[in-house]
Design a protein around this motif. Structure first.
Motif, PDB file in Angstrom:
ATOM      1  N   GLU A 149       0.828  -1.195   0.000  1.00 57.52           N
ATOM      2  CA  GLU A 149       0.000   0.000   0.000  1.00 57.52           C
ATOM      3  C   GLU A 149       0.876   1.265   0.000  1.00 57.52           C
ATOM      4  OE1 GLU A 149      -0.007  -2.299   2.691  1.00 57.52           O
ATOM      5  OE2 GLU A 149      -1.217  -3.565   1.376  1.00 57.52           O
ATOM      6  N   THR A 150       0.318   2.357  -0.456  1.00 57.78           N
ATOM      7  CA  THR A 150       1.006   3.641  -0.368  1.00 57.78           C
ATOM      8  C   THR A 150       0.745   4.255   1.009  1.00 57.78           C
ATOM      9  OG1 THR A 150      -0.850   4.970  -1.155  1.00 57.78           O
ATOM     10  CG2 THR A 150       0.603   4.003  -2.839  1.00 57.78           C
ATOM     11  N   PRO A 151       1.601   5.160   1.460  1.00 59.39           N
ATOM     12  CA  PRO A 151       1.323   5.852   2.726  1.00 59.39           C
ATOM     13  C   PRO A 151      -0.031   6.560   2.731  1.00 59.39           C
ATOM     14  CG  PRO A 151       3.609   6.174   2.109  1.00 59.39           C
ATOM     15  CD  PRO A 151       2.951   5.478   0.952  1.00 59.39           C
ATOM     16  N   ALA A 152      -0.430   7.125   1.591  1.00 57.81           N
ATOM     17  CA  ALA A 152      -1.735   7.790   1.522  1.00 57.81           C
ATOM     18  C   ALA A 152      -2.867   6.789   1.726  1.00 57.81           C
ATOM     19  CB  ALA A 152      -1.887   8.507   0.184  1.00 57.81           C
ATOM     20  N   GLU A 153      -2.734   5.606   1.140  1.00 57.54           N
ATOM     21  CA  GLU A 153      -3.759   4.572   1.332  1.00 57.54           C
ATOM     22  C   GLU A 153      -3.831   4.162   2.795  1.00 57.54           C
ATOM     23  OE1 GLU A 153      -3.746   2.390  -3.061  1.00 57.54           O
ATOM     24  OE2 GLU A 153      -2.264   1.789  -1.544  1.00 57.54           O
ATOM     25  N   ARG A 159      -3.081   5.940   5.410  1.00 54.12           N
ATOM     26  CA  ARG A 159      -3.753   7.002   6.172  1.00 54.12           C
ATOM     27  C   ARG A 159      -5.266   6.923   5.984  1.00 54.12           C
ATOM     28  NH1 ARG A 159       0.650  10.028   4.097  1.00 54.12           N
ATOM     29  NH2 ARG A 159      -0.692  11.023   2.512  1.00 54.12           N
ATOM     30  N   ALA A 160      -5.701   6.650   4.753  1.00 54.89           N
ATOM     31  CA  ALA A 160      -7.138   6.500   4.492  1.00 54.89           C
ATOM     32  C   ALA A 160      -7.711   5.294   5.231  1.00 54.89           C
ATOM     33  CB  ALA A 160      -7.388   6.371   2.993  1.00 54.89           C
ATOM     34  N   PHE A 161      -6.982   4.176   5.194  1.00 54.87           N
ATOM     35  CA  PHE A 161      -7.454   2.959   5.864  1.00 54.87           C
ATOM     36  C   PHE A 161      -7.596   3.195   7.368  1.00 54.87           C
ATOM     37  CE2 PHE A 161      -5.231   0.185   2.414  1.00 54.87           C
ATOM     38  CZ  PHE A 161      -6.188   0.565   1.492  1.00 54.87           C
ATOM     39  N   ALA A 162      -6.658   3.941   7.946  1.00 54.98           N
ATOM     40  CA  ALA A 162      -6.731   4.246   9.379  1.00 54.98           C
ATOM     41  C   ALA A 162      -7.995   5.052   9.686  1.00 54.98           C
ATOM     42  CB  ALA A 162      -5.486   5.005   9.825  1.00 54.98           C
ATOM     43  N   CYS A 163      -8.322   5.979   8.802  1.00 58.98           N
ATOM     44  CA  CYS A 163      -9.549   6.769   8.992  1.00 58.98           C
ATOM     45  C   CYS A 163     -10.800   5.899   8.919  1.00 58.98           C
ATOM     46  CB  CYS A 163      -9.628   7.884   7.955  1.00 58.98           C
ATOM     47  SG  CYS A 163      -8.412   9.194   8.179  1.00 58.98           S
ATOM     48  N   TRP A 164     -10.736   4.822   8.146  1.00 58.81           N
ATOM     49  CA  TRP A 164     -11.875   3.920   8.016  1.00 58.81           C
ATOM     50  C   TRP A 164     -12.032   2.993   9.226  1.00 58.81           C
ATOM     51  CZ3 TRP A 164     -10.916   1.815   2.368  1.00 58.81           C
ATOM     52  CH2 TRP A 164     -11.075   2.873   1.462  1.00 58.81           C
ATOM     53  N   GLY A 165     -10.997   2.938  10.071  1.00 59.38           N
ATOM     54  CA  GLY A 165     -11.069   2.071  11.244  1.00 59.38           C
ATOM     55  C   GLY A 165     -10.242   0.812  11.140  1.00 59.38           C
ATOM     56  N   ILE A 213       1.586  -9.632  13.202  1.00 63.65           N
ATOM     57  CA  ILE A 213       1.999  -8.333  12.682  1.00 63.65           C
ATOM     58  C   ILE A 213       3.490  -8.390  12.365  1.00 63.65           C
ATOM     59  CG2 ILE A 213       2.082  -5.855  13.113  1.00 63.65           C
ATOM     60  CD1 ILE A 213      -0.759  -7.084  12.939  1.00 63.65           C
ATOM     61  N   THR A 214       3.813  -8.290  11.086  1.00 63.47           N
ATOM     62  CA  THR A 214       5.197  -8.486  10.653  1.00 63.47           C
ATOM     63  C   THR A 214       5.935  -7.189  10.361  1.00 63.47           C
ATOM     64  OG1 THR A 214       4.391  -8.780   8.383  1.00 63.47           O
ATOM     65  CG2 THR A 214       4.751 -10.781   9.697  1.00 63.47           C
ATOM     66  N   ASN A 215       5.203  -6.095  10.211  1.00 65.86           N
ATOM     67  CA  ASN A 215       5.835  -4.831   9.843  1.00 65.86           C
ATOM     68  C   ASN A 215       4.872  -3.686  10.098  1.00 65.86           C
ATOM     69  OD1 ASN A 215       4.550  -6.202   7.298  1.00 65.86           O
ATOM     70  ND2 ASN A 215       4.506  -3.998   6.865  1.00 65.86           N
ATOM     71  N   ALA A 216       5.430  -2.486  10.205  1.00 63.69           N
ATOM     72  CA  ALA A 216       4.584  -1.298  10.223  1.00 63.69           C
ATOM     73  C   ALA A 216       4.136  -1.023   8.798  1.00 63.69           C
ATOM     74  CB  ALA A 216       5.360  -0.104  10.777  1.00 63.69           C
ATOM     75  N   ALA A 217       2.869  -0.690   8.630  1.00 66.61           N
ATOM     76  CA  ALA A 217       2.350  -0.407   7.292  1.00 66.61           C
ATOM     77  C   ALA A 217       3.051   0.813   6.701  1.00 66.61           C
ATOM     78  CB  ALA A 217       0.848  -0.195   7.358  1.00 66.61           C
ATOM     79  N   ALA A 218       2.948   0.947   5.391  1.00 71.44           N
ATOM     80  CA  ALA A 218       3.689   1.984   4.649  1.00 71.44           C
ATOM     81  C   ALA A 218       3.478   3.374   5.241  1.00 71.44           C
ATOM     82  CB  ALA A 218       3.258   1.978   3.184  1.00 71.44           C
ATOM     83  N   GLY A 219       4.594   4.083   5.438  1.00 68.56           N
ATOM     84  CA  GLY A 219       4.530   5.446   5.954  1.00 68.56           C
ATOM     85  C   GLY A 219       4.541   5.543   7.457  1.00 68.56           C
TER      86      GLY A 219
END
Length: 278
Positions: free
Chosen positions: A195-199, A201-207, A235-241
């Motif tokens: 995923e991109t960092p922008a995606e 951030r959007a996913f986090a907003c969705w919950g 959990i293997t890694n921090a998501a992008a960004g």
């Protein structure tokens, strides 16, 4: 006219397995990255390579052996899918979920689905585990699309896709295994690009609390088949960004982190199975 499936009948494949193995499993387990060695803890009564089973897709991702093992673990009759096929490999969702339908055909009542995932929630760290409380389907497709399945509901309620009682047992199991377990929402993407960092951030907003490329199709089909479902992410890694300005996400990193947690994952799943027998 409804489109006919090109795959063999899952019921027929289940019947073939049942003829060759008298064990009647009550729990099905689908093993994702980092969970493969769980299968070795099961005392086997019969094993099948996916290549032997009509309709089973054979994936190509490292660490996914492509084997069905039937046996007992802590007194519980289990059927373990050691590895899965992924949507991003080019398989249809009908193929991806074929094994889930076979497990239902074998008579399992419960399904534990596991995966490796990237952490979105700030409290999730690489090496933690997450019990799925809900999901977001961002794969762009649904495995129930297409012809109706005789005898099964067309429109499936996913209000309680993940069984609260099974989730409670996962929490107990994690404590007994010494594993750090949180609870959260899993978001599934089609992949294979990360995923991109922008995606994110959007996913986090969705919950969304974690993101991955599997699990949701199997869960939807399992619920259509009336199975009680538990979901477990490593959990293997921090998501992008979320891993700093120099962060990159690589498949090698994901696999290495997953391998580092294999022993803990096996203890956690084993404690979960033990509690089903209690």
């Amino acid at each position: 006219m409804a489109r006919k499936s090109s795959l063999p009948s899952p019921t027929g494949t289940a019947a073939l397995i049942a003829r060759r193995c008298p064990l009647r499993p009550v729990l099905g387990i689908i093993l994702g990255s980092g969970f493969g060695p769980v299968a070795e803890a099961v005392t086997p009564e019969q094993e099948f390579a996916y290549r032997e089973l009509p309709g089973f897709p054979v994936g190509s991702v490292a660490g996914h052996k492509g084997r069905l093992r039937l046996g007992r673990w802590h007194g519980v009759a289990v059927a373990v899918l050691q590895g899965r096929a992924h949507f991003y490999e080019g398989f249809s969702l009908e193929e991806v979920t074929f094994g889930t339908r076979v497990l239902a055909g074998l008579g399992v009542q419960m399904l534990l689905v596991t995966n490796a995932a990237g952490g979105i929630h700030p409290k999730l760290r690489p090496g933690d585990f997450m019990a799925l409380s809900d999901h977001l389907n961002f794969m762009g497709a649904n495995p129930l699309r297409g012809p109706e399945v005789a005898g099964l509901p067309r429109f499936v309620d996913l209000t309680r896709a993940y069984d609260p009682e099974l989730r409670r047992l996962l929490k107990q199991a994690a404590k007994a295994a010494g594993a750090k377990l949180r609870e959260g929402v899993y978001l599934a993407v089609s992949g294979p690009s990360y995923e991109t960092p922008a995606e994110i951030r959007a996913f986090a907003c969705w919950g969304a609390d974690a993101v991955g490329m599997s699990t949701v199709p199997e869960v939807i089909v399992a619920r259509q088949c009336g199975l009680r479902v538990a979901g477990l992410s490593c959990i293997t890694n921090a998501a992008a960004g979320l891993g700093g300005p120099k962060q990159t996400v690589t498949h090698h990193e994901v696999l290495e982190r997953a391998r580092a947690r294999e022993a803990v994952a096996t203890r956690l799943v084993g404690e979960f199975v033990r509690r089903l027998h209690a």
